[in-house]
Design an enzyme around this catalytic site. Structure first.
Site, PDB file in Angstrom:
ATOM      1  N   SER A 143       0.943  -0.487   0.400  1.00 54.16           N
ATOM      2  CA  SER A 143      -0.093  -0.130  -0.190  1.00 54.16           C
ATOM      3  C   SER A 143       1.114   1.058   0.389  1.00 54.16           C
ATOM      4  O   SER A 143       1.958   1.360   0.489  1.00 54.16           O
ATOM      5  CB  SER A 143      -0.719  -0.003   0.970  1.00 54.16           C
ATOM      6  OG  SER A 143      -1.571   1.523   1.603  1.00 54.16           O
ATOM      7  N   TYR A 156      -2.198  -0.635  10.134  1.00 54.12           N
ATOM      8  CA  TYR A 156      -2.026  -0.906   8.955  1.00 54.12           C
ATOM      9  C   TYR A 156      -0.661  -0.755   8.305  1.00 54.12           C
ATOM     10  O   TYR A 156       0.120  -1.384   7.093  1.00 54.12           O
ATOM     11  CB  TYR A 156      -3.487  -0.361   8.268  1.00 54.12           C
ATOM     12  CG  TYR A 156      -3.412  -0.850   6.681  1.00 54.12           C
ATOM     13  CD1 TYR A 156      -4.197  -2.329   6.336  1.00 54.12           C
ATOM     14  CD2 TYR A 156      -3.463   0.077   5.321  1.00 54.12           C
ATOM     15  CE1 TYR A 156      -4.500  -2.427   5.296  1.00 54.12           C
ATOM     16  CE2 TYR A 156      -3.346  -0.390   4.280  1.00 54.12           C
ATOM     17  CZ  TYR A 156      -3.788  -1.573   3.832  1.00 54.12           C
ATOM     18  OH  TYR A 156      -4.332  -1.691   3.010  1.00 54.12           O
ATOM     19  N   LYS A 160       2.273  -2.424   6.361  1.00 56.43           N
ATOM     20  CA  LYS A 160       2.687  -2.925   5.262  1.00 56.43           C
ATOM     21  C   LYS A 160       3.837  -1.779   4.616  1.00 56.43           C
ATOM     22  O   LYS A 160       4.565  -2.692   3.657  1.00 56.43           O
ATOM     23  CB  LYS A 160       1.720  -1.564   3.615  1.00 56.43           C
ATOM     24  CG  LYS A 160      -0.025  -1.955   3.744  1.00 56.43           C
ATOM     25  CD  LYS A 160       0.233  -3.486   3.584  1.00 56.43           C
ATOM     26  CE  LYS A 160      -1.491  -4.102   3.260  1.00 56.43           C
ATOM     27  NZ  LYS A 160      -1.682  -5.644   2.799  1.00 56.43           N
TER      28      LYS A 160
END
Length: 251
Positions: A143, A156, A160
């Site tokens: 991401s 998150y 990533k």
């Protein structure tokens, strides 16, 4: 012409909808056979029908971080199609929104378990079952949030970022027989990312120099390229797919 993947076999995790299904569809269109995974059997069955049925695709339902599911998927893929050339680690979760320090230890462990440790496990299984002897290519779906601070995306984004570094590390460790690369999309119009643009898509997209948010096909084409022989001299790299938004500092 798009690079052919005729005769190749791929496992795509998290592929009952969204980016994963878009990737699976692109691989099938280029001649590959695929095994798609996700948690629920019913949407997976629909995905297989959409991909052309059992001559082109099979599905194995289960949790991406479940070792038994991982092993069953790899075994069934090789049993059905006779090989396993490609792995796309697409499954990702983001169950909490907010700063890193607001995330509990249990929540952080779950995010890292699915977004980082599961790709390691999937890659090891594919390596042991086929790729060590025959070679192959792996693509991790990271991401843009893993490349810079990402307000609200907390753990998150951390997971990533770790996945991006894992890509470089495995690219080094598994060369020359196996290539490992990643893609880092900005906002792609899927159910998973809906909270980031729902009800304000036009305003969010206005920050993107190319004037729109991503769609699954934008990611699928890049993944297919990184799996194909056209990228035979690329490994350990992360390709940013963001409509230019990182040029102006956005997500």
């Amino acid at each position: 012409m798009a690079p052919s993947l005729k005769g190749r076999v791929a496992v795509v995790t998290g592929a009952s909808r969204g980016i994963g299904l878009g990737i699976a569809r692109e691989l099938v269109e280029r001649g590959a056979k695929v095994c798609v995974t996700a948690r629920n059997a019913e949407p997976l069955a629909e995905a297989v029908r959409e991909l052309g049925g059992p001559d082109h695709a099979i599905a194995v339902a289960g949790k991406a971080d479940d070792p038994a599911h991982q092993a069953e998927t790899v075994a069934r893929t090789i049993e059905t199609f006779g090989r396993l050339d490609h792995l796309v680690n697409n499954t990702g979760i983001n169950p909490v929104y907010g700063p890193v320090l607001d995330v509990s230890t249990e929540q952080a462990a779950k995010i890292l378990g699915v977004n980082l440790l599961a790709p390691i496990a999937w890659t090891k299984l594919a390596y042991d079952a086929w790729m060590r002897e025959h070679g192959g290519a792996v693509v991790n779906v990271a991401s843009l949030a893993g490349l810079r601070a990402a307000p609200g995306l907390g753990m998150y984004a951390v997971s990533k970022a770790a996945l991006i570094h894992l890509t470089a590390q495995l690219g080094f460790e598994l060369a020359p027989g196996i290539r490992v690369n990643a893609v880092a999309p900005a906002i792609v119009k899927t159910k998973f990312a809906e909270a980031l643009y729902d009800g304000r898509e036009e305003r969010v997209a206005a920050a993107y120099p190319l004037g729109r948010l991503g769609v699954p096909q934008d990611v699928a084409g890049a993944v297919a390229f990184l799996l194909s022989e056209e990228s035979a001299w690329i490994t350990g790299q992360t390709l940013t797919l963001d409509g230019g938004v990182s040029l102006v500092g956005g997500l």
